[in-house]
Design an enzyme around this catalytic site. Sequence first.
Site, PDB file in Angstrom:
ATOM      1  N   GLU A   9      85.761   5.369 -17.946  1.00 17.22           N
ATOM      2  CA  GLU A   9      84.779   5.340 -16.852  1.00 17.22           C
ATOM      3  C   GLU A   9      83.865   6.558 -16.913  1.00 17.22           C
ATOM      4  OE1 GLU A   9      87.344   4.990 -13.418  1.00 17.22           O
ATOM      5  OE2 GLU A   9      87.980   7.079 -13.568  1.00 17.22           O
ATOM      6  N   TYR A  51      73.885  13.574 -12.108  1.00 16.45           N
ATOM      7  CA  TYR A  51      74.244  14.767 -11.346  1.00 16.45           C
ATOM      8  C   TYR A  51      73.026  15.677 -11.187  1.00 16.45           C
ATOM      9  CZ  TYR A  51      78.904  13.125 -12.670  1.00 16.45           C
ATOM     10  OH  TYR A  51      80.013  12.362 -12.884  1.00 16.45           O
ATOM     11  N   GLY A  64      80.396   8.731 -16.660  1.00 16.97           N
ATOM     12  CA  GLY A  64      79.194   8.720 -15.838  1.00 16.97           C
ATOM     13  C   GLY A  64      78.081   9.476 -16.544  1.00 16.97           C
ATOM     14  N   ARG A  65      78.269  10.806 -16.648  1.00 16.49           N
ATOM     15  CA  ARG A  65      77.231  11.676 -17.184  1.00 16.49           C
ATOM     16  C   ARG A  65      76.716  11.226 -18.543  1.00 16.49           C
ATOM     17  NH1 ARG A  65      76.543  17.116 -15.669  1.00 16.49           N
ATOM     18  NH2 ARG A  65      78.648  17.103 -14.796  1.00 16.49           N
ATOM     19  N   CYS A 118      63.262  30.817  -2.042  1.00 13.09           N
ATOM     20  CA  CYS A 118      63.346  32.265  -1.836  1.00 13.09           C
ATOM     21  C   CYS A 118      64.765  32.739  -2.094  1.00 13.09           C
ATOM     22  CB  CYS A 118      62.913  32.603  -0.421  1.00 13.09           C
ATOM     23  SG  CYS A 118      61.337  31.867   0.008  1.00 13.09           S
ATOM     24  N   GLY A 168      84.328  11.794 -18.486  1.00 16.29           N
ATOM     25  CA  GLY A 168      84.256  13.178 -18.937  1.00 16.29           C
ATOM     26  C   GLY A 168      83.789  13.362 -20.367  1.00 16.29           C
TER      27      GLY A 168
END
Length: 381
Positions: A258, A359, A260-261, A330, A224
């Site tokens: 841990e 992500y 990720g982003r 659309c 995070g």
Amino acid sequence: MITDDARERAVALIEDEGLPAFVYDLRALRSHAASIREALSVPGAPELYYAAKANAEAPVLRALEPYVDGIEVASGGELDHVHRILPDARLAFGGPGKTDPELASILRLGVDCVHVESPYELTRLATLARETGHEVDVLLRVNLAGRRDGVALAMSGPFGMDPEAIESCREILAAAPWIRLKGFHAHLASGLEAPEMLQQSEEILAWARARLDLPTPEINLGGGMAVDYSDPGRLFDWTAYAKGIAELALPGETLRIEPGRAMSVYCGWYVTDVLDVKRAHGEWYAILRGGTMHLRTPVTKQHDQPFVVIPQNAPGPATTEPVTLVGQLCTPKDVFARSVPAGRIAVGDIVAFAMAGAYAWNISHHDFLMHPKPGFHYLNA
Ligand SMILES: *Cc1c(COP(=O)(O)O)cnc(C)c1O
């Protein structure tokens, strides 16, 4: 904001009619991972696991492997995939709602650590491990989210266990000595800057230490770490965070994070070109090839995806006004960025969206409207 190599490939791709495409610069990824590793080299700093769900593409995993201590996987699919790509990597398995086949894979493949989400899950794991003759190391995942104030994205909800449920695990563990309790896991919020992350980590450590009586406990402090989509150059302060954790660490403890982003987001660009530029109800729009079915991130996060325009000087409509960048879907929700200054943007120009390395493709609804799939290009492998 875009590496020279990625820009060069973007231009080559438009000439080959190869857009839209995801372009990953693996050298940029390695160098970013190396700087995180460097920050975490102070004694007492936590171990670094990469959360595969951010981006588990094989070249990305291979590029990251030398810089991480392990990989966190969150499904049977991720487990099989990561185990195949990186057979030697240490693995941790987390995630709510683990199925029996997933628990069986965890035991069969010898996952190093399971993050247990409920007393019932622990019972099922214990039974299956006894039946198949396996031993397994676990961290109990605690949910302190209910007590969090002022956090933008708290992981409240069904993740982990209340402190009371943690207590009820002790009985299950006492009856199942083949399940080894190593410590606790907590992933409480996402999007925290280093000072807030440190404060949260300190809180988790205090909570965990008061309830652990193990000579060499493990405490996973979660992921995070913040990234800033409005300013891609402003990175999470890994040095301050690592130093802060090192000061909190006690001898004998293994601490782990841990993210990720914050690891993979910067290495990817979603590159496309402008199909049309027009004005509707006073608002300028640039309509791009592709859409948020490839890059859903700005829709889910409700932000303007950062981008650069690479002019191609083609004939056709253009604007220098603030412009809304949309795709070919659309639906009025197919927006990459809303009323943003873009300098001059014209039909035929290349637009490279930055921060598309995490992500991005993997959270997008690829088949909506059946447009062609993007290409994938991994530079500097
Ligand atoms: C998603 C997730 C992570 C990674 O979060 P980032 O925001 O990508 O750093 C880490 N741990 C758990 C349990 C997660 O669910």
